[in-house]
Design a protein around this motif. Sequence first.
Motif, short mmCIF file in Angstrom:
data_model
loop_
_atom_site.label_atom_id
_atom_site.label_comp_id
_atom_site.label_asym_id
_atom_site.label_seq_id
_atom_site.Cartn_x
_atom_site.Cartn_y
_atom_site.Cartn_z
N ILE A 211 0.84 -1.21 0.00
CA ILE A 211 0.00 0.00 0.00
C ILE A 211 0.88 1.26 0.00
N TRP A 212 1.97 1.22 0.73
CA TRP A 212 2.87 2.39 0.72
C TRP A 212 3.40 2.63 -0.68
N ASP A 213 3.76 1.55 -1.39
CA ASP A 213 4.25 1.70 -2.76
C ASP A 213 3.15 2.29 -3.66
N MET A 214 1.94 1.83 -3.45
CA MET A 214 0.82 2.33 -4.26
C MET A 214 0.57 3.81 -3.97
N ILE A 215 0.70 4.20 -2.71
CA ILE A 215 0.50 5.62 -2.36
C ILE A 215 1.59 6.47 -3.02
N ARG A 216 2.83 5.98 -2.97
CA ARG A 216 3.92 6.72 -3.64
C ARG A 216 3.64 6.82 -5.14
#
Lengths: 330, 250
Positions: A189-194
């Motif tokens: 999810i962090w990667d998707m937010i970035r």
Amino acid sequence: MTILQEIVFVVVNMDRDIAIKVVGLTKYYGKFLAVDHINLEIYDREIFGFLGPNGAGKSTTLLMLTTVLKPSEGTAYVYGYDIRKYPDKVRSLIGIAFQDPKLFWIHTPYEILIWHAKVCGYRGSKAREVVRDVLSMLNMWEARNKRAMELSGGMRKRVEIAKVFIQKPRVAIFDEPTAQIDVTGKHMIWDMIRGLRDEGSTIILATNELYEADILSDRIGIIYKGKIVAVGTPKELKDTIPGGDILEIQVEGGLSNGLLSRLEGYREVSKVELVDSTVKLYLNRVEELLPQILEDLIRNGVKVKSVNMREPTLDDVFMHYTGARLKEED
Amino acid sequence: MLDHLLLVIERDVRMIIQYKLFLIIRWLWYFLQVTIFGLAISYLVVVENYLFYYAAGIYVATLYSTAMFVAFDISEEAEHGFVDYLLSLPIDRRVLIVGRAIGGGIRSFLATIPPLLFTLYLIGVRDIPILIEASIGLLLLSFGVAGLGISIVSFLKSGDKTDILLGAIDAFIIRLSTVFYPKAFMPPFYSAPAAVNPLTHAAELFRWGLGIQSEGDPIFSFIVLLAFMIAMTTTGIYLYERRMEGGGWT
């Protein structure tokens, strides 16, 4: 308002680099002051971490920004649009994943997201395609036809944040996006937010997870008891703590008093302690100063056995500004 | 804007599928009410063809309570925090409320098709165009009742209070109307409120559409139902916009 008037209005009111400008935003629930005259600027295409314990006023602020709640006083401008005067326009620019997933219990993730995609302007096969892509990215495709009431807490959370990834709004708000989600899921999810930020969205990340705020945010605003107490990049905030970095250098045979005084003489060093053969320095900007200190010691004939350094955490920053620990507050 | 209106309507109409059991029980209740209670009572009263009168009236009452179901939906959505989601969407608030009133109305109309067909089978259809005109009046009642439900639930902001008030309104609005008995048989203090009751006008319009005994002017009844729909939808928009923003659901 005609289209021409609207264009003129936006141009006049919009500062190019500022996505959101919050001016004296305040919310009372009865006599309880939940958000206390907040002033804040969030820049275009940044990930702004909104850090604070539960009940600090994060969610209330976000609900006002999304026009779900009406402010008691003050206002905010989203890309130049006043949330009080142009709520419809603001909602067309903002998307939010709520802290508690807002899923009607009888619907399935697929039904919920297809409807959401249509509301966001996708039609027919395009809606099905984007929902399939986002559900697959979140490892939720297999569970797409389960009813919301049959999903685990983490799965519900994934469906909730899927709404924002489908919408891809100019301002994407995530309220505690990885609560109840496993470690692998958090990284995904962090990667998707970035990725969403890289595609052009401004991100507001409300969280009480220190690590999440630290690694993900370009800047962080600390909110406590309804007030913004500090804003800056994680590094800037950590550097505001006098002597916040700790450098431990184990040496052979101790240090002379002269050398200790020399170390104390560095402008960034607040305190020096010598315990047995370990010298402990409390300082700022340790990463910049370390080579200089080591060079100094070696030049003066000191044999360095080991070096250990520790930066302050955001919890230390929170403690510095509020006098409380974030973990204790929760 | 039209896209969003249709999406809101579609969502509310599709909710009908979720209430299968509720609807089946409702249809069964209607069937038993007409075939047992209505039939038995028709032997006791002096009104000519009372069974037909009763069947048409109770269909309107069924339509009313089904349309009011949107209030329970909103109440449940609020308890699950779902209202915040709807309020955060890029949909004009007025479009959202009008869509919900229309969606709730269409849904209730669709949900009562089996009782409607049974009523038509029982009484017979004499004039299709007139029946269609009367049905439009019934649709207006559905929209208006859905708007009333939205207004009540938005004003009270409480699931429990909504349940209690809707129960009380249901008791009065149905009994102080010509759903079960003609105005001519009511004492003046009953017939006065019945004369302005939208259920009275819907029941009379429906009876007129079916070609059975009805009171009043169908055009006037149609105008009353139209005014009721506009008034309730406007009130719903006003209250939903002001009351739902701000939380405080109990």
